[in-house]
Design a protein around this motif. Structure first.
Motif, PDB file in Angstrom:
ATOM      1  N   CYS A  22      35.926  61.022  39.533  1.00  0.00           N
ATOM      2  CA  CYS A  22      34.647  60.854  38.884  1.00  0.00           C
ATOM      3  C   CYS A  22      33.464  60.609  39.988  1.00  0.00           C
ATOM      4  O   CYS A  22      32.326  61.233  39.874  1.00  0.00           O
ATOM      5  N   VAL A  25      32.777  63.981  42.028  1.00  0.00           N
ATOM      6  CA  VAL A  25      31.995  65.012  41.078  1.00  0.00           C
ATOM      7  C   VAL A  25      30.641  64.566  40.981  1.00  0.00           C
ATOM      8  O   VAL A  25      29.765  65.382  41.043  1.00  0.00           O
ATOM      9  N   ALA A  26      30.508  63.429  40.614  1.00  0.00           N
ATOM     10  CA  ALA A  26      29.002  62.851  40.296  1.00  0.00           C
ATOM     11  C   ALA A  26      28.212  62.842  41.417  1.00  0.00           C
ATOM     12  O   ALA A  26      26.938  63.090  41.482  1.00  0.00           O
ATOM     13  N   PHE A  29      27.252  66.649  42.620  1.00  0.00           N
ATOM     14  CA  PHE A  29      26.284  66.934  41.556  1.00  0.00           C
ATOM     15  C   PHE A  29      24.882  66.352  41.788  1.00  0.00           C
ATOM     16  O   PHE A  29      23.711  66.899  41.832  1.00  0.00           O
ATOM     17  N   LEU A  84      27.107  75.100  38.917  1.00  0.00           N
ATOM     18  CA  LEU A  84      27.569  73.860  38.994  1.00  0.00           C
ATOM     19  C   LEU A  84      27.342  72.731  37.999  1.00  0.00           C
ATOM     20  O   LEU A  84      28.283  71.842  37.807  1.00  0.00           O
ATOM     21  N   GLU A  85      26.462  72.828  37.352  1.00  0.00           N
ATOM     22  CA  GLU A  85      26.180  72.015  36.106  1.00  0.00           C
ATOM     23  C   GLU A  85      27.314  72.104  35.210  1.00  0.00           C
ATOM     24  O   GLU A  85      27.846  71.281  34.262  1.00  0.00           O
ATOM     25  N   CYS A  88      30.421  70.772  36.248  1.00  0.00           N
ATOM     26  CA  CYS A  88      30.411  69.235  36.362  1.00  0.00           C
ATOM     27  C   CYS A  88      30.643  68.974  34.792  1.00  0.00           C
ATOM     28  O   CYS A  88      31.424  67.793  34.580  1.00  0.00           O
ATOM     29  N   SER A  89      30.106  69.485  33.983  1.00  0.00           N
ATOM     30  CA  SER A  89      30.102  69.315  32.643  1.00  0.00           C
ATOM     31  C   SER A  89      31.554  69.408  31.989  1.00  0.00           C
ATOM     32  O   SER A  89      32.215  68.653  31.279  1.00  0.00           O
ATOM     33  N   MET A 105      35.157  71.579  38.964  1.00  0.00           N
ATOM     34  CA  MET A 105      33.885  71.857  39.268  1.00  0.00           C
ATOM     35  C   MET A 105      33.485  73.305  39.573  1.00  0.00           C
ATOM     36  O   MET A 105      32.438  73.799  39.245  1.00  0.00           O
ATOM     37  N   TYR A 209      27.527  60.227  33.330  1.00  0.00           N
ATOM     38  CA  TYR A 209      28.040  61.507  33.206  1.00  0.00           C
ATOM     39  C   TYR A 209      29.373  61.337  32.144  1.00  0.00           C
ATOM     40  O   TYR A 209      29.486  62.463  31.357  1.00  0.00           O
TER      41      TYR A 209
END
Length: 243
Positions: A22, A25-26, A29, A84-85, A88-89, A105, A209
């Motif tokens: 996490c 990834v955060a 982003f 990428l968004e 990430c989601s 991702m 997130y």
């Protein structure tokens, strides 16, 4: 109706269960979005500094340096950030159901990339138009289309209009509560700023997130349900919705 305390508690649990993935990834982003924001600010500052005379301004905005910076920022914003968004989601959405891999991702790039990019771009255009009209309509539109990347992470084959309409439908009656939910993270934002972003990188950002993904699940299902981590193969798909 969902409860923000329960949403945040489940978000925190999902984040802590897969802490380092996490965080990674955060961080990726945040670095990309922060870089784009910084580039936009630099371009805006340069424009303001050179907007003293129409002739000087015209000469400035046609220089290779300015055009190059603007082109790079625009290309990254359109071709990279949107996909990428979605990825990430996708990661944080899956992570609320089971421990997800950082490789999620790349989902937005590998699954109907053009549609993901086009839909995110269209969403951004609508939000910007709302801001140009007045600030409040822009804020409302940002909440109205808040769920777009999550919907795309589940159904990348849906067209832009379908995704935007579904997000608008989902957020009906939830925009104010979502705004209050966002305000509840202000303390973490301030703490992150006071620690030069350290708290943000290692806790606040991934926590937010993860909670945002849980919020999507809560609104989509209509209620918070107790979930146990399912024993499923790595290629499991998120439970999809029906239009």
């Amino acid at each position: 109706m969902w409860n923000r305390v329960e949403v945040k508690a489940k978000g925190k649990a999902g984040f802590k269960r897969n802490y380092w993935n996490c965080v990674v990834v955060a961080m990726i982003f945040s670095l990309v979005s922060g870089g784009l924001s910084g580039n936009e600010q630099r371009i805006t500052q340069q424009v303001e500094e050179n907007y003293t005379d129409p002739a000087v301004f015209l000469e400035f905005i046609t220089t290779p340096k300015f055009l190059g910076a603007a082109a790079v920022g625009l290309a990254i914003g359109i071709l990279v950030f949107g996909a990428l968004e979605v990825g990430c989601s996708r990661f944080f959405l899956l992570n609320q159901l089971q421990s997800a891999s950082v490789s999620e991702m790349g989902y937005g790039f590998n699954h109907n990339y053009a549609n993901n990019v086009g839909t995110i771009l269209l969403r951004n255009v609508f939000v910007m138009l709302g801001v140009f009209l007045f600030i409040i309509p822009g804020v409302i539109m940002s909440y109205q289309y808040r769920m777009v990347p999550y919907i795309l992470s589940e159904k990348p084959e849906l067209g832009p209009k379908e995704v935007l309409d579904y997000s608008k439908q989902m957020m009906e009656g939830h925009k104010l509560n979502s705004f209050i939910y966002d305000l509840s993270f202000i303390g973490w934002m301030l703490l992150s700023a006071c620690t030069l972003g350290i708290v943000g990188i290692f806790y606040a950002n991934p926590y937010k997130y993860a909670s945002d993904a849980e919020l999507y699940l809560a609104i989509r299902s209509g209620e918070i349900k107790t979930r146990e981590t399912p024993e499923e193969p790595e290629d499991v798909h998120v439970n999809t919705f029906e239009l």
